[in-house]
Design an enzyme around this catalytic site. Sequence first.
Site, PDB file in Angstrom:
ATOM      1  N   SER A 295      -3.192  -7.417   3.039  1.00  0.00           N
ATOM      2  CA  SER A 295      -3.394  -7.276   4.490  1.00  0.00           C
ATOM      3  C   SER A 295      -3.815  -8.610   5.082  1.00  0.00           C
ATOM      4  O   SER A 295      -3.382  -8.981   6.180  1.00  0.00           O
ATOM      5  CB  SER A 295      -4.474  -6.235   4.777  1.00  0.00           C
TER       6      SER A 295
ATOM      7  N   LYS B  48     -15.627  -7.504   4.001  1.00  0.00           N
ATOM      8  CA  LYS B  48     -14.528  -7.873   4.912  1.00  0.00           C
ATOM      9  C   LYS B  48     -14.860  -7.520   6.364  1.00  0.00           C
ATOM     10  O   LYS B  48     -15.492  -6.499   6.621  1.00  0.00           O
ATOM     11  CB  LYS B  48     -13.249  -7.104   4.516  1.00  0.00           C
TER      12      LYS B  48
ATOM     13  N   HIS C 292       0.843  -1.207   0.000  1.00  0.00           N
ATOM     14  CA  HIS C 292       0.000   0.000   0.000  1.00  0.00           C
ATOM     15  C   HIS C 292       0.876   1.254   0.000  1.00  0.00           C
ATOM     16  O   HIS C 292       0.628   2.204  -0.745  1.00  0.00           O
ATOM     17  CB  HIS C 292      -0.860   0.077   1.277  1.00  0.00           C
TER      18      HIS C 292
ATOM     19  N   ARG D 110      -2.185  -5.747  -8.465  1.00  0.00           N
ATOM     20  CA  ARG D 110      -1.128  -6.738  -8.232  1.00  0.00           C
ATOM     21  C   ARG D 110      -1.061  -7.729  -9.386  1.00  0.00           C
ATOM     22  O   ARG D 110      -0.209  -7.639 -10.243  1.00  0.00           O
ATOM     23  CB  ARG D 110      -1.362  -7.467  -6.903  1.00  0.00           C
TER      24      ARG D 110
HETATM   25  O1  PNS Z   1      -8.784  -2.299   0.226  1.00  0.00           O
HETATM   26  P1  PNS Z   1     -10.064  -2.789  -0.389  1.00  0.00           P
HETATM   27  O2  PNS Z   1     -10.867  -3.569   0.634  1.00  0.00           O
HETATM   28  O3  PNS Z   1      -9.851  -3.558  -1.649  1.00  0.00           O
HETATM   29  O4  PNS Z   1     -10.907  -1.483  -0.758  1.00  0.00           O
HETATM   30  C1  PNS Z   1     -12.215  -1.571  -1.272  1.00  0.00           C
HETATM   31  C2  PNS Z   1     -12.948  -0.232  -1.100  1.00  0.00           C
HETATM   32  C3  PNS Z   1     -12.972   0.138   0.385  1.00  0.00           C
HETATM   33  C4  PNS Z   1     -12.212   0.843  -1.868  1.00  0.00           C
HETATM   34  C5  PNS Z   1     -14.395  -0.398  -1.644  1.00  0.00           C
HETATM   35  O5  PNS Z   1     -15.028  -1.439  -0.938  1.00  0.00           O
HETATM   36  C6  PNS Z   1     -15.199   0.905  -1.526  1.00  0.00           C
HETATM   37  O6  PNS Z   1     -15.026   1.793  -2.325  1.00  0.00           O
HETATM   38  N1  PNS Z   1     -16.070   0.975  -0.504  1.00  0.00           N
HETATM   39  C7  PNS Z   1     -16.869   2.144  -0.246  1.00  0.00           C
HETATM   40  C8  PNS Z   1     -18.308   1.918  -0.709  1.00  0.00           C
HETATM   41  C9  PNS Z   1     -18.474   2.190  -2.194  1.00  0.00           C
HETATM   42  O7  PNS Z   1     -18.212   3.263  -2.692  1.00  0.00           O
HETATM   43  N2  PNS Z   1     -18.964   1.176  -2.938  1.00  0.00           N
HETATM   44  C10 PNS Z   1     -19.253   1.332  -4.381  1.00  0.00           C
HETATM   45  C11 PNS Z   1     -18.116   0.900  -5.247  1.00  0.00           C
HETATM   46  S1  PNS Z   1     -17.917  -0.851  -5.126  1.00  0.00           S
END
Ligand code: PNS
Length: 159
Positions: free
Chosen positions: A129, A42, A18, A91
């Site tokens: 993570s 998660k 990250h 990745r």
């Molecule tokens: O590190 P991650 O878990 O891959 O990140 C995912 C994240 C947090 C960026 C994604 O779940 C997110 O954008 N969540 C906020 C809710 C949202 O906007 N959802 C619509 C797009 S999927």
Amino acid sequence: MTSIAVCPGSFDPVTLGHLDIIRRGANVFNEVFVVVLNNSAKQSLFTVEERMNLLKEVTKDMDNVKVESFDGLLVDYAESVNASAIIRGLRAVSDFEYEMQITSMNRVLNERIETFFIMTKNQYSFLSSSIVKEVAKYQGNISELVPPEVEKALIQKFT
Ligand code: PNS
């Protein structure tokens, strides 16, 4: 024109992978808002506050990086800080489908905000993570995978 980007994630906890993406993003954009968001798929180990504190600690040398959290849609957060870009790390091919899905969804929600992908360095291509937490849980060596502050926090969590 000031280019503002958001670098979203669960960051549970932040890894060296990250950090590499944040640093490279901060070399390209004028301002980068690292935002801790909720990923409904998660369950987290660290609280949002703990994740933010670790992120603040490990990004303190980057003057154009700010750490925040948000409860809601990523595109709404991006609008609130006037960002025109979202940065995501990529990745392996296995990331592609998920990233394509959230990028397309975000574009439907807000067409103004563009998503940019930064390819992870080879040495971090396996890193997540979740895998770090798994190793830390069984007292494995994680010193090459996370910053020292995060290593300490993980050891504390699992002691
Ligand atoms: O590190 P991650 O878990 O891959 O990140 C995912 C994240 C947090 C960026 C994604 O779940 C997110 O954008 N969540 C906020 C809710 C949202 O906007 N959802 C619509 C797009 S999927």
